[in-house]
Design a protein around this motif. Structure first.
Motif, PDB file in Angstrom:
ATOM      1  N   GLY A   1      89.744 -48.855   8.935  1.00 38.87           N
ATOM      2  CA  GLY A   1      89.561 -48.431   7.551  1.00 38.87           C
ATOM      3  C   GLY A   1      89.017 -49.526   6.650  1.00 38.87           C
ATOM      4  O   GLY A   1      88.698 -49.255   5.483  1.00 38.87           O
ATOM      5  N   TYR A   2      88.889 -50.762   7.168  1.00 39.56           N
ATOM      6  CA  TYR A   2      88.372 -51.853   6.338  1.00 39.56           C
ATOM      7  C   TYR A   2      86.871 -51.669   6.129  1.00 39.56           C
ATOM      8  O   TYR A   2      86.107 -51.486   7.077  1.00 39.56           O
ATOM      9  CB  TYR A   2      88.650 -53.197   6.985  1.00 39.56           C
ATOM     10  N   ASP A   3      86.430 -51.707   4.871  1.00 34.62           N
ATOM     11  CA  ASP A   3      85.023 -51.522   4.497  1.00 34.62           C
ATOM     12  C   ASP A   3      84.304 -52.870   4.565  1.00 34.62           C
ATOM     13  O   ASP A   3      84.515 -53.744   3.723  1.00 34.62           O
ATOM     14  CB  ASP A   3      84.936 -50.945   3.083  1.00 34.62           C
ATOM     15  N   MET A   4      83.453 -53.056   5.579  1.00 34.10           N
ATOM     16  CA  MET A   4      82.755 -54.325   5.732  1.00 34.10           C
ATOM     17  C   MET A   4      81.650 -54.511   4.693  1.00 34.10           C
ATOM     18  O   MET A   4      81.182 -55.632   4.493  1.00 34.10           O
ATOM     19  CB  MET A   4      82.185 -54.459   7.144  1.00 34.10           C
ATOM     20  N   MET A   5      81.222 -53.432   4.012  1.00 37.93           N
ATOM     21  CA  MET A   5      80.235 -53.585   2.949  1.00 37.93           C
ATOM     22  C   MET A   5      80.825 -54.285   1.733  1.00 37.93           C
ATOM     23  O   MET A   5      80.093 -54.757   0.862  1.00 37.93           O
ATOM     24  CB  MET A   5      79.682 -52.221   2.541  1.00 37.93           C
ATOM     25  N   SER A   6      82.142 -54.392   1.689  1.00 42.02           N
ATOM     26  CA  SER A   6      82.776 -55.043   0.538  1.00 42.02           C
ATOM     27  C   SER A   6      82.675 -56.567   0.614  1.00 42.02           C
ATOM     28  O   SER A   6      82.882 -57.236  -0.393  1.00 42.02           O
ATOM     29  CB  SER A   6      84.251 -54.629   0.455  1.00 42.02           C
ATOM     30  N   ASP A   7      82.368 -57.113   1.779  1.00 45.11           N
ATOM     31  CA  ASP A   7      82.235 -58.570   1.946  1.00 45.11           C
ATOM     32  C   ASP A   7      80.757 -58.932   1.877  1.00 45.11           C
ATOM     33  O   ASP A   7      79.949 -58.413   2.654  1.00 45.11           O
ATOM     34  CB  ASP A   7      82.821 -59.003   3.289  1.00 45.11           C
TER      35      ASP A   7
ATOM     36  N   ARG B   1      91.946 -40.206  11.141  1.00 45.95           N
ATOM     37  CA  ARG B   1      93.125 -39.373  11.417  1.00 45.95           C
ATOM     38  C   ARG B   1      92.976 -38.670  12.763  1.00 45.95           C
ATOM     39  O   ARG B   1      93.935 -38.581  13.545  1.00 45.95           O
ATOM     40  CB  ARG B   1      93.311 -38.350  10.302  1.00 45.95           C
ATOM     41  N   ARG B   2      91.746 -38.223  13.071  1.00 48.15           N
ATOM     42  CA  ARG B   2      91.520 -37.504  14.336  1.00 48.15           C
ATOM     43  C   ARG B   2      91.652 -38.432  15.542  1.00 48.15           C
ATOM     44  O   ARG B   2      92.275 -38.084  16.552  1.00 48.15           O
ATOM     45  CB  ARG B   2      90.111 -36.886  14.316  1.00 48.15           C
ATOM     46  N   ASP B   3      91.085 -39.625  15.457  1.00 48.28           N
ATOM     47  CA  ASP B   3      91.054 -40.516  16.622  1.00 48.28           C
ATOM     48  C   ASP B   3      92.298 -41.372  16.778  1.00 48.28           C
ATOM     49  O   ASP B   3      92.637 -41.786  17.892  1.00 48.28           O
ATOM     50  CB  ASP B   3      89.832 -41.437  16.540  1.00 48.28           C
ATOM     51  N   HIS B   4      92.995 -41.653  15.669  1.00 51.20           N
ATOM     52  CA  HIS B   4      94.113 -42.581  15.750  1.00 51.20           C
ATOM     53  C   HIS B   4      95.449 -41.958  15.397  1.00 51.20           C
ATOM     54  O   HIS B   4      96.494 -42.566  15.641  1.00 51.20           O
ATOM     55  CB  HIS B   4      93.850 -43.788  14.832  1.00 51.20           C
ATOM     56  N   GLY B   5      95.445 -40.786  14.789  1.00 54.59           N
ATOM     57  CA  GLY B   5      96.692 -40.093  14.518  1.00 54.59           C
ATOM     58  C   GLY B   5      97.461 -40.633  13.336  1.00 54.59           C
ATOM     59  O   GLY B   5      98.677 -40.376  13.237  1.00 54.59           O
ATOM     60  N   PHE B   6      96.823 -41.367  12.432  1.00 51.50           N
ATOM     61  CA  PHE B   6      97.527 -41.813  11.228  1.00 51.50           C
ATOM     62  C   PHE B   6      96.553 -41.768  10.059  1.00 51.50           C
ATOM     63  O   PHE B   6      95.335 -41.769  10.228  1.00 51.50           O
ATOM     64  CB  PHE B   6      98.113 -43.223  11.384  1.00 51.50           C
ATOM     65  N   ASP B   7      97.124 -41.706   8.864  1.00 56.61           N
ATOM     66  CA  ASP B   7      96.317 -41.670   7.650  1.00 56.61           C
ATOM     67  C   ASP B   7      96.045 -43.100   7.183  1.00 56.61           C
ATOM     68  O   ASP B   7      96.952 -43.925   7.130  1.00 56.61           O
ATOM     69  CB  ASP B   7      97.038 -40.899   6.536  1.00 56.61           C
ATOM     70  N   ARG B   8      94.781 -43.359   6.864  1.00 57.90           N
ATOM     71  CA  ARG B   8      94.417 -44.692   6.390  1.00 57.90           C
ATOM     72  C   ARG B   8      93.307 -44.542   5.351  1.00 57.90           C
ATOM     73  O   ARG B   8      92.221 -44.008   5.652  1.00 57.90           O
ATOM     74  CB  ARG B   8      93.951 -45.556   7.559  1.00 57.90           C
ATOM     75  N   ALA B   9      93.596 -44.959   4.133  1.00 60.46           N
ATOM     76  CA  ALA B   9      92.577 -44.916   3.088  1.00 60.46           C
ATOM     77  C   ALA B   9      91.601 -46.066   3.281  1.00 60.46           C
ATOM     78  O   ALA B   9      91.968 -47.149   3.726  1.00 60.46           O
ATOM     79  CB  ALA B   9      93.239 -45.006   1.709  1.00 60.46           C
ATOM     80  N   ILE B  10      90.335 -45.827   2.961  1.00 62.61           N
ATOM     81  CA  ILE B  10      89.315 -46.861   3.077  1.00 62.61           C
ATOM     82  C   ILE B  10      89.629 -47.978   2.077  1.00 62.61           C
ATOM     83  O   ILE B  10      89.911 -47.709   0.899  1.00 62.61           O
ATOM     84  CB  ILE B  10      87.910 -46.289   2.824  1.00 62.61           C
ATOM     85  N   PHE B  11      89.586 -49.198   2.523  1.00 65.54           N
ATOM     86  CA  PHE B  11      89.926 -50.337   1.663  1.00 65.54           C
ATOM     87  C   PHE B  11      88.958 -51.502   1.968  1.00 65.54           C
ATOM     88  O   PHE B  11      88.326 -51.524   3.028  1.00 65.54           O
ATOM     89  CB  PHE B  11      91.385 -50.768   1.916  1.00 65.54           C
ATOM     90  N   PRO B  12      88.808 -52.411   1.019  1.00 69.33           N
ATOM     91  CA  PRO B  12      89.340 -52.448  -0.351  1.00 69.33           C
ATOM     92  C   PRO B  12      88.446 -51.638  -1.276  1.00 69.33           C
ATOM     93  O   PRO B  12      87.400 -51.126  -0.852  1.00 69.33           O
ATOM     94  CB  PRO B  12      89.286 -53.943  -0.682  1.00 69.33           C
ATOM     95  N   ALA B  13      88.834 -51.552  -2.529  1.00 71.42           N
ATOM     96  CA  ALA B  13      88.003 -50.838  -3.495  1.00 71.42           C
ATOM     97  C   ALA B  13      86.676 -51.568  -3.665  1.00 71.42           C
ATOM     98  O   ALA B  13      86.613 -52.791  -3.615  1.00 71.42           O
ATOM     99  CB  ALA B  13      88.732 -50.749  -4.841  1.00 71.42           C
ATOM    100  N   SER B  14      85.603 -50.790  -3.804  1.00 74.30           N
ATOM    101  CA  SER B  14      84.265 -51.385  -3.883  1.00 74.30           C
ATOM    102  C   SER B  14      83.388 -50.515  -4.761  1.00 74.30           C
ATOM    103  O   SER B  14      83.568 -49.305  -4.847  1.00 74.30           O
ATOM    104  CB  SER B  14      83.658 -51.517  -2.482  1.00 74.30           C
TER     105      SER B  14
END
Length: 539
Positions: free
Chosen positions: A151-157, A115-128
């Motif tokens: 916001g994409y969680d690379m630990m999910s892959d 939110r601070r760096d990009h100015g929009f809200d983004r939830a971390i995805f996908p669920a893991s």
């Protein structure tokens, strides 16, 4: 038994010639393999150099983050990335980004950074359900397509998580396996590629991964499109005649990173396959190289075929000669009934002819075999072989005119030099007394003078004969006489001894040292070659 001799001679010579042609064929195949192996190594060096260049960009980005202790804003990161001119210098690079490491349940920390760096809200995805999350918080170039990856969680892959866990254990770069870039965000088009991760250490980072005594607040990563990366590596001039397949690990289905658009040459592409392995950021790749239709083997296949045909023709000629010899023996037997004296004379003549024919055939075979071994094509073989046969013929002609008694050294030199430089020779070229040579010495020196003249013309200029001097003298008396001949070339610049001894030089040395039991020395002076030949003369 006598009647079977022509057939036996034909079979023996034909078999030897076919064996020689077979060896020549296998030699051409081995030469093609060695040449293509060198081409494959050249292509491999280009790929490794291109990959190292791209990975150095990731190291530079790591140095920037380390210098700022990980405190880089999105605008600062964008300015740094824009200054790199990625499109012009780093073809195949999809982008560089930063993963923020947070514990599961603390995703809000990363969401606040987004939110601070990009100015929009983004939830971390996908669920893991992993204990750690590694969402993308920075990425450049940040176009509309790549913005979806924030916001994409690379630990999910699993594939990317395995590389991240390796990077968390040390300070080295670690590459993922084959990854379809863009699938994680539902892009319209996904690209085969790979991602390289490196740990970002900070001096203080509470609640972060502990790895080897250092703390990591996140990971820098660079993603690469394999197609563009390898095409950029291989597009450099001169273009290489190779078809390339790059596999992540073993060359198996589902592991292909890249395949050249130009197909391998039919037939040749199945025989000449070079496999290489290379380690990229801790990941092993297998690269298969095959020749395309643009690849030309160093030796023509026509040479073994021509050698085989020449051997068969030579076998037929020998069989024919043997047949004529048989008839000659019969004629001698008939003459024996008429005159015993004529029988002895004819027998001596036939034995002499047989000896000379065998010597000539042996010499022709040796010249043909060695000329073929040193020739790169049938045209070069034909030209060199014909010139050497003409030199032999000139010597034979002189001996024939003298009824195989003696030949004058000066006349022999004029004939051989005229064949190389033209009919008109300059005055003062030859100096020395009259020396009469026997049959063996005439034939050996005739070939020697031909090779020396050919080399002088080859490495000199159009006026090479004008700067050539040949002089000789006779030392000693009776049975201890010897001929000393000096061959002096001038007018050349920066002459140096050759690094490789060719067949012509071997032929000269064989004639002087083995045939005539003499010595030869070569002095490669700065302005030309000086050759001294010393041979004994018959009494």
């Amino acid at each position: 038994m006598k009647k079977l001799f022509p057939i036996m001679a034909f079979v023996a010579v034909a078999l030897a010639s076919l064996i020689m042609a077979g060896f020549a064929y296998f030699a051409t195949q081995e030469a093609a393999r060695i040449k293509f192996s060198a081409t494959a190594d050249d292509a491999l060096n280009r790929i490794e150099s291109r990959v190292d260049l791209h990975l150095s960009l990731l190291r530079s980005t790591q140095a920037l983050f380390d210098a700022r202790n990980g405190n880089i804003s999105s605008s600062e990161f964008k300015s740094f990335f824009d200054a790199l001119d990625v499109d012009g210098n780093f073809a195949g690079l999809r982008g560089i980004g930063f993963l923020k490491m947070v514990k599961a349940g603390d995703e809000a920390v990363a969401e606040r950074i987004i939110r601070r760096d990009h100015g929009f809200d983004r939830a971390i995805f996908p669920a893991s359900n992993t204990p750690w999350r590694a969402p993308v918080v920075l990425f450049e170039p940040l176009d509309p397509a790549s913005q979806k990856a924030i916001g994409y969680d690379m630990m999910s892959d699993p594939m990317r998580r395995a590389a991240i866990e390796k990077a968390a254990a040390d300070d080295e770069q670690h590459a993922s396996g084959l990854t379809m870039l863009g699938e994680e965000t539902g892009a319209d088009q996904a690209y085969a590629g790979f991602i390289v991760f490196v740990r970002l250490n900070v001096r203080t980072a509470p609640d972060s991964i502990e790895a080897s005594g250092k703390t990591a607040t996140g990971f820098l990563f660079a993603s690469f499109r394999a197609q563009q990366l390898f095409q950029a590596a291989l597009r450099r001039e001169p273009l290489l005649p190779v078809n390339i397949e790059v596999y992540d690990g073993a060359p198996e289905a589902g592991r292909l990173l890249f395949r050249s658009e130009t197909p391998p040459a039919s037939g040749l592409g199945n025989r000449l396959v070079a496999a290489r392995t290379v380690t990229v950021a801790g990941r092993e790749w297998t690269i298969l190289f095959r020749p395309t239709s643009a690849f030309t083997p160093p030796s023509s296949r026509a040479i073994p075929v021509m050698l085989g045909l020449f051997g068969l023709l030579l076998a037929g000629a020998i069989a024919l000669i043997a047949r004529y010899q048989e008839r000659a023996y019969d004629a001698v037997s008939l003459l024996h009934e008429t005159s015993e004296m004529n029988l002895v004379e004819k027998d001596l003549m036939l034995q002499e002819m047989k000896h000379r024919i065998k010597n000539s055939i042996t010499r022709v075979l040796a010249i043909a075999r060695q000329t073929a071994a040193g020739s790169s094509g049938i045209d070069e073989f034909s030209e060199s072989f014909s010139a050497r046969l003409q030199a032999m013929a000139a010597s034979q002609d002189m001996l024939t005119r003298s009824r195989w008694q003696k030949a004058d050294l000066g006349d022999l030199l004029r004939i051989e030099l005229s064949q190389a430089f033209g009919k008109e020779l300059p005055d003062g070229l030859l100096t020395g007394p009259q020396v009469l040579l026997d049959e063996k010495t005439t034939q050996a020196l005739g070939l020697t003078f031909h090779e020396l003249a050919t080399n002088a013309l080859k490495y000199g200029d159009a006026n090479a004969v004008g700067r050539l001097k040949v002089g000789w003298r006779v030392d000693g008396r009776g049975g201890t006489r010897k001929l000393v001949l000096n061959w002096r070339e001038s007018g050349q610049t920066k002459l140096a001894a050759p690094s490789k001894v060719g067949f012509g030089t071997k032929l000269i040395d064989m004639n002087i040292t083995r045939e005539l039991h003499g010595t030869i020395s070569r002095d490669f002076q700065s302005d030309g070659l000086k050759v001294t030949i010393d041979i004994p003369l018959a009494g």
